[in-house]
Design a protein around this motif. Structure first.
Motif, PDB file in Angstrom:
ATOM      1  N   ILE A  69       7.407   8.382  11.118  1.00 20.24           N
ATOM      2  CA  ILE A  69       8.221   8.190   9.914  1.00 20.24           C
ATOM      3  C   ILE A  69       9.094   9.421   9.657  1.00 20.24           C
ATOM      4  CG2 ILE A  69       8.121   7.940   7.400  1.00 20.24           C
ATOM      5  CD1 ILE A  69       5.629   6.119   7.910  1.00 20.24           C
ATOM      6  N   ALA A  70       8.526  10.598   9.798  1.00 19.22           N
ATOM      7  CA  ALA A  70       9.300  11.828   9.608  1.00 19.22           C
ATOM      8  C   ALA A  70      10.424  11.921  10.633  1.00 19.22           C
ATOM      9  CB  ALA A  70       8.389  13.051   9.692  1.00 19.22           C
ATOM     10  N   LYS A  71      10.134  11.547  11.874  1.00 15.46           N
ATOM     11  CA  LYS A  71      11.156  11.573  12.936  1.00 15.46           C
ATOM     12  C   LYS A  71      12.265  10.572  12.644  1.00 15.46           C
ATOM     13  CE  LYS A  71      11.678  11.365  17.960  1.00 15.46           C
ATOM     14  NZ  LYS A  71      12.515  12.548  18.033  1.00 15.46           N
ATOM     15  N   LEU A  72      11.894   9.363  12.223  1.00 18.33           N
ATOM     16  CA  LEU A  72      12.905   8.364  11.880  1.00 18.33           C
ATOM     17  C   LEU A  72      13.787   8.859  10.742  1.00 18.33           C
ATOM     18  CD1 LEU A  72      10.836   5.066  12.138  1.00 18.33           C
ATOM     19  CD2 LEU A  72      12.731   5.764  13.618  1.00 18.33           C
ATOM     20  N   TYR A  73      13.188   9.500   9.751  1.00 18.86           N
ATOM     21  CA  TYR A  73      13.955  10.036   8.631  1.00 18.86           C
ATOM     22  C   TYR A  73      14.952  11.087   9.129  1.00 18.86           C
ATOM     23  CZ  TYR A  73      15.204  11.943   4.124  1.00 18.86           C
ATOM     24  OH  TYR A  73      15.920  12.354   3.025  1.00 18.86           O
ATOM     25  N   ARG A 127       0.860  -1.181   0.000  1.00 16.80           N
ATOM     26  CA  ARG A 127       0.000   0.000   0.000  1.00 16.80           C
ATOM     27  C   ARG A 127       0.898   1.234   0.000  1.00 16.80           C
ATOM     28  NH1 ARG A 127      -2.993  -0.375   4.874  1.00 16.80           N
ATOM     29  NH2 ARG A 127      -1.819   1.262   5.850  1.00 16.80           N
ATOM     30  N   SER A 128       0.567   2.196  -0.823  1.00 16.85           N
ATOM     31  CA  SER A 128       1.312   3.454  -0.868  1.00 16.85           C
ATOM     32  C   SER A 128       0.656   4.473   0.045  1.00 16.85           C
ATOM     33  CB  SER A 128       1.346   4.005  -2.295  1.00 16.85           C
ATOM     34  OG  SER A 128       2.081   3.163  -3.125  1.00 16.85           O
ATOM     35  N   ARG A 129       1.484   5.325   0.589  1.00 14.99           N
ATOM     36  CA  ARG A 129       0.991   6.363   1.484  1.00 14.99           C
ATOM     37  C   ARG A 129       1.812   7.630   1.242  1.00 14.99           C
ATOM     38  NH1 ARG A 129      -0.065   4.868   7.737  1.00 14.99           N
ATOM     39  NH2 ARG A 129      -1.201   6.739   8.269  1.00 14.99           N
ATOM     40  N   SER A 130       1.138   8.745   1.112  1.00 10.66           N
ATOM     41  CA  SER A 130       1.830  10.021   0.927  1.00 10.66           C
ATOM     42  C   SER A 130       2.001  10.707   2.271  1.00 10.66           C
ATOM     43  CB  SER A 130       1.040  10.937  -0.010  1.00 10.66           C
ATOM     44  OG  SER A 130       1.018  10.398  -1.301  1.00 10.66           O
ATOM     45  N   LEU A 131       3.157  11.303   2.468  1.00  6.91           N
ATOM     46  CA  LEU A 131       3.417  12.053   3.686  1.00  6.91           C
ATOM     47  C   LEU A 131       4.450  13.126   3.400  1.00  6.91           C
ATOM     48  CD1 LEU A 131       5.876  10.207   5.932  1.00  6.91           C
ATOM     49  CD2 LEU A 131       4.850   8.996   4.040  1.00  6.91           C
ATOM     50  N   ARG A 132       4.578  14.035   4.331  1.00  6.21           N
ATOM     51  CA  ARG A 132       5.500  15.157   4.174  1.00  6.21           C
ATOM     52  C   ARG A 132       6.727  14.899   5.052  1.00  6.21           C
ATOM     53  NH1 ARG A 132       4.650  20.065   2.059  1.00  6.21           N
ATOM     54  NH2 ARG A 132       2.419  19.662   1.990  1.00  6.21           N
ATOM     55  N   VAL A 181       8.692  18.187   2.070  1.00  2.00           N
ATOM     56  CA  VAL A 181       8.474  17.650   0.734  1.00  2.00           C
ATOM     57  C   VAL A 181       7.485  16.489   0.823  1.00  2.00           C
ATOM     58  CG1 VAL A 181       9.575  16.506  -1.240  1.00  2.00           C
ATOM     59  CG2 VAL A 181      10.813  18.275   0.040  1.00  2.00           C
ATOM     60  N   VAL A 182       6.460  16.523  -0.023  1.00  2.00           N
ATOM     61  CA  VAL A 182       5.508  15.423  -0.062  1.00  2.00           C
ATOM     62  C   VAL A 182       6.157  14.261  -0.810  1.00  2.00           C
ATOM     63  CG1 VAL A 182       3.254  14.637  -0.870  1.00  2.00           C
ATOM     64  CG2 VAL A 182       3.514  16.952   0.045  1.00  2.00           C
ATOM     65  N   THR A 183       6.163  13.111  -0.179  1.00  2.00           N
ATOM     66  CA  THR A 183       6.752  11.921  -0.770  1.00  2.00           C
ATOM     67  C   THR A 183       5.809  10.748  -0.595  1.00  2.00           C
ATOM     68  OG1 THR A 183       8.766  10.577  -0.870  1.00  2.00           O
ATOM     69  CG2 THR A 183       8.009  11.222   1.310  1.00  2.00           C
ATOM     70  N   THR A 184       6.005   9.711  -1.346  1.00  2.00           N
ATOM     71  CA  THR A 184       5.173   8.523  -1.260  1.00  2.00           C
ATOM     72  C   THR A 184       6.031   7.338  -0.864  1.00  2.00           C
ATOM     73  OG1 THR A 184       3.705   9.375  -2.975  1.00  2.00           O
ATOM     74  CG2 THR A 184       3.596   7.024  -2.538  1.00  2.00           C
ATOM     75  N   LEU A 185       5.541   6.591   0.109  1.00  2.00           N
ATOM     76  CA  LEU A 185       6.198   5.362   0.544  1.00  2.00           C
ATOM     77  C   LEU A 185       5.296   4.184   0.225  1.00  2.00           C
ATOM     78  CD1 LEU A 185       7.532   6.325   4.072  1.00  2.00           C
ATOM     79  CD2 LEU A 185       8.908   5.670   2.092  1.00  2.00           C
ATOM     80  N   ARG A 186       5.900   3.097  -0.221  1.00  5.24           N
ATOM     81  CA  ARG A 186       5.147   1.881  -0.511  1.00  5.24           C
ATOM     82  C   ARG A 186       5.696   0.769   0.373  1.00  5.24           C
ATOM     83  NH1 ARG A 186       1.634   0.605  -4.120  1.00  5.24           N
ATOM     84  NH2 ARG A 186       1.328  -1.518  -4.828  1.00  5.24           N
TER      85      ARG A 186
END
Length: 100
Positions: free
Chosen positions: A54-58, A16-21, A25-30
């Motif tokens: 996810i943003a924190k991990l990045y 499943r893909s999910r868009s997040l910032r 920057v808006v990016t998509t993770l699958r």
């Protein structure tokens, strides 16, 4: 033993893909649904949304390593490390026998 794996509900390994910032920057993770579920659990434990986690991990991996070659794989490994830690197993910092 294999029944444990082959009888898993196919929805668990459906992607499943999910868009997040991330960093503005808006990016998509699958990822597979199973990993989205684990990330949601980690986020709940830490009092965050999945996107915040996810943003924190990045941010943290970028601060520590300066780059992340495959962020989706990083997230999958993070999930398996979380599960190992949750099960009370020692979580190695590196793979035994790996170069480097």
């Amino acid at each position: 033993m294999c029944e444990l794996y082959v009888k898993a509900d196919p929805i668990l390994y459906e992607s499943r893909s999910r868009s997040l910032r991330i960093r503005g920057v808006v990016t998509t993770l699958r990822l597979e649904n199973q990993f989205w579920d684990i990330l949601r659990e980690i986020a709940e434990v830490d009092g965050m949304t999945t996107n915040q986690l996810i943003a924190k991990l990045y941010e943290e991996v970028m601060d520590f390593r300066g780059e992340v070659v495959n962020f989706a794989s990083f997230l999958r490994v993070s999930c398996t490390r979380y599960l190992a830690q949750k099960a009370g197993r020692q979580v190695p910092l590196r793979v035994v026998g790996a170069a480097g």
